[in-house]
Scaffold this motif. Structure first.
Motif, mmCIF file in Angstrom:
data_model
loop_
_atom_site.group_PDB
_atom_site.id
_atom_site.type_symbol
_atom_site.label_atom_id
_atom_site.label_comp_id
_atom_site.label_asym_id
_atom_site.label_seq_id
_atom_site.Cartn_x
_atom_site.Cartn_y
_atom_site.Cartn_z
ATOM 1 N N LYS A 129 -3.253 1.807 -12.329
ATOM 2 C CA LYS A 129 -2.623 2.749 -13.212
ATOM 3 C C LYS A 129 -3.366 4.116 -12.950
ATOM 4 O O LYS A 129 -4.716 4.369 -13.232
ATOM 5 N N VAL A 130 -2.776 5.173 -12.187
ATOM 6 C CA VAL A 130 -3.523 6.425 -11.803
ATOM 7 C C VAL A 130 -3.094 7.742 -12.830
ATOM 8 O O VAL A 130 -1.813 7.908 -12.955
ATOM 9 N N ASN A 131 -4.071 8.287 -13.133
ATOM 10 C CA ASN A 131 -3.815 9.452 -13.924
ATOM 11 C C ASN A 131 -4.030 10.753 -12.869
ATOM 12 O O ASN A 131 -4.939 11.141 -12.697
ATOM 13 N N ASN B 228 0.972 -1.173 -0.027
ATOM 14 C CA ASN B 228 0.164 -0.006 0.133
ATOM 15 C C ASN B 228 0.882 1.166 -0.117
ATOM 16 O O ASN B 228 1.328 1.702 0.926
ATOM 17 N N ASP B 229 0.954 1.781 -1.240
ATOM 18 C CA ASP B 229 1.933 2.883 -1.315
ATOM 19 C C ASP B 229 1.084 4.350 -1.551
ATOM 20 O O ASP B 229 1.649 5.201 -2.050
ATOM 21 N N THR B 230 -0.127 4.147 -1.180
ATOM 22 C CA THR B 230 -1.036 5.370 -1.703
ATOM 23 C C THR B 230 -1.967 5.853 -0.263
ATOM 24 O O THR B 230 -2.514 4.883 0.103
ATOM 25 N N VAL B 231 -1.967 7.063 -0.142
ATOM 26 C CA VAL B 231 -2.498 7.285 1.182
ATOM 27 C C VAL B 231 -2.933 8.853 1.220
ATOM 28 O O VAL B 231 -1.963 9.811 0.342
ATOM 29 N N TYR C 272 0.907 9.388 -4.125
ATOM 30 C CA TYR C 272 0.655 8.160 -5.125
ATOM 31 C C TYR C 272 1.790 7.443 -5.566
ATOM 32 O O TYR C 272 2.407 7.849 -6.429
ATOM 33 N N ALA C 273 2.197 6.494 -4.991
ATOM 34 C CA ALA C 273 3.604 5.857 -5.010
ATOM 35 C C ALA C 273 4.734 6.751 -4.925
ATOM 36 O O ALA C 273 4.956 7.464 -3.817
ATOM 37 N N PHE D 238 0.525 7.629 -16.679
ATOM 38 C CA PHE D 238 0.003 6.695 -15.615
ATOM 39 C C PHE D 238 0.986 6.391 -14.572
ATOM 40 O O PHE D 238 1.980 5.848 -14.966
ATOM 41 N N VAL D 239 0.772 6.582 -13.287
ATOM 42 C CA VAL D 239 1.439 6.168 -12.371
ATOM 43 C C VAL D 239 1.095 4.926 -11.593
ATOM 44 O O VAL D 239 -0.246 4.770 -11.459
#
Length: 394
Positions: free
Chosen positions: A191-193, A97-100, A118-119, A180-181
């Protein structure tokens, strides 16, 4: 220092550490106060209450920051607040979990500021003129604490209009995020934009609810409505769902979701992704006699204010009625509202009305809420916006 004096009898909320002073509560302004400047707030009897940031164009005229008169609002104050917010969440950052959410505005005594990790990238949103004045300090402290690859701003918010601020998007520090991250949440890759995605790029407030809902889907047929990039869909596949149908009106969301399914090596033959208006699609499913075992309804905010609550309640009722009609005995509905104006008791009543209209008997078997990186400050109950219910059809 510039000074704000409140009308008699209008100081109770401020004494109780509520962070908002409305324009109608102000009796007098002392000094030539500009928007974004720090002011000292006093009651009618000239007793110090708190320091805050003033805005002459907003209904929330002062956002209160500090109630101890000895703690001056300077660069060090802002840095310490950022440090405390980040340190309170570091235990949530793990290999899976690298998103917070790093900073949650009023809940962290930083009204008007959102920061999400996000990462290796950080996305921030600035809602208030006071934070705009110290944005460079915020960014510098986030760099010191987390050493990200880049910090990107997504302040294209309607709330900025009320603060007299223009929309602004762009790189604040480091390198631009890629298109995309690749992030990890609950061990699942997304994949997060950050640049063009909804909100700050992703909805990390549903992290725990995605996992909890997925515990009920093994071997089941699942319908994920307002799926965005697939949070509930991907968790369902990981927990053994037999089939998932995902629906969203956004073409970008659907394409991202399809990519996420493949990226996680889930069986794409068990997945159907539909770009459609959700209400329209639910209506067509009902006409076709389709049935599901588990349905997720995670719509956008229907009630942005209390004045819109009645209209929003009708929208929530109709949406949930359509969902319940697609469930038979034993079926489960995971339904959510991110409208802060709608409390959990009102939401339960709306779902009860929806069930009555659908001719279904139901039980509430679980309540959902926002995770710990979206805390609710005791003196600011308005920060509790996300609620959900797991409903069983009898």
């Amino acid at each position: 220092m510039n000074k704000i004096i409140l009308n008699k009898g209008k100081d109770k909320a401020a004494w109780q550490l509520h962070p908002w002073v409305f324009s109608g509560a102000i009796q007098q302004k002392v000094g030539k106060i500009k928007s974004g400047e720090v002011v000292a707030v006093y009651n009618f009897d000239d007793e110090f209450i708190a320091y805050g940031v003033y805005n002459n164009g907003s209904r929330v005229a002062v956002r209160l920051l500090e109630w101890n008169p000895a703690n001056e609002i300077n660069e060090n104050w802002w840095r310490l607040r950022v440090q405390k917010a980040v340190n309170n969440r570091k235990h949530l950052l793990k290999a899976d979990n690298d998103t917070v959410r790093l900073i949650f505005a009023e809940a962290d005594f930083l009204p008007g500021l959102i920061a999400d990790k996000y990462a290796d990238f950080i996305s921030i949103q600035v809602h208030a003129a006071g934070v705009e004045q110290v944005k460079s300090i915020i960014v510098d402290e986030l760099v010191n604490l987390l050493s990200p690859k880049g910090i990107y701003e997504r302040s294209d918010l309607k709330s900025r209009e009320h603060e007299g601020l223009p929309d602004t998007n762009g790189l604040l520090w480091g390198e631009n995020p890629p298109e995309f991250v690749d992030i990890v949440e609950n061990g699942i890759h997304y994949k997060v934009n950050i640049v063009d995605g909804q909100k700050s790029g992703f909805y990390c407030d549903q992290r725990e609810n995605r996992y909890l809902t997925a515990q009920y889907v093994k071997g089941k047929r699942v319908l994920d409505c307002f799926c965005y990039s697939g949070g509930f869909t991907l968790n369902a596949f990981r927990e053994g769902a037999n089939e998932v149908v995902s629906v969203d009106s956004s073409a970008l969301a659907i394409e991202t979701l399809k990519s996420n399914v493949i990226h996680n090596k889930f069986d794409a033959s068990k997945h159907t992704a539909i770009q459609s208006d959700v209400n329209k699609y639910l209506r067509s499913l009902g006409e076709q006699g389709e049935k599901f075992d588990v349905i997720v309804l995670d719509p956008p905010k229907y009630a942005p204010s209390r004045s819109t609550l009645e209209k929003a309640s009708r929208a929530y009722k109709d949406l949930n009625r359509r969902g319940l009609l697609l469930l038979e005995s034993g079926g489960l509905l995971a339904t959510f509202s991110c409208s802060g104006a709608m409390d959990i008791d009102t939401f339960k009543q709306v779902i009860a009305w929806a069930a009555l209209d659908a001719g279904k008997e139901i039980q509430f078997i679980r309540q959902f809420t926002q995770p710990e990186d979206h805390p609710v400050r005791a003196s600011f109950p308005e920060g509790e916006y996300l609620k959900g219910l797991l409903v069983r059809v009898l």
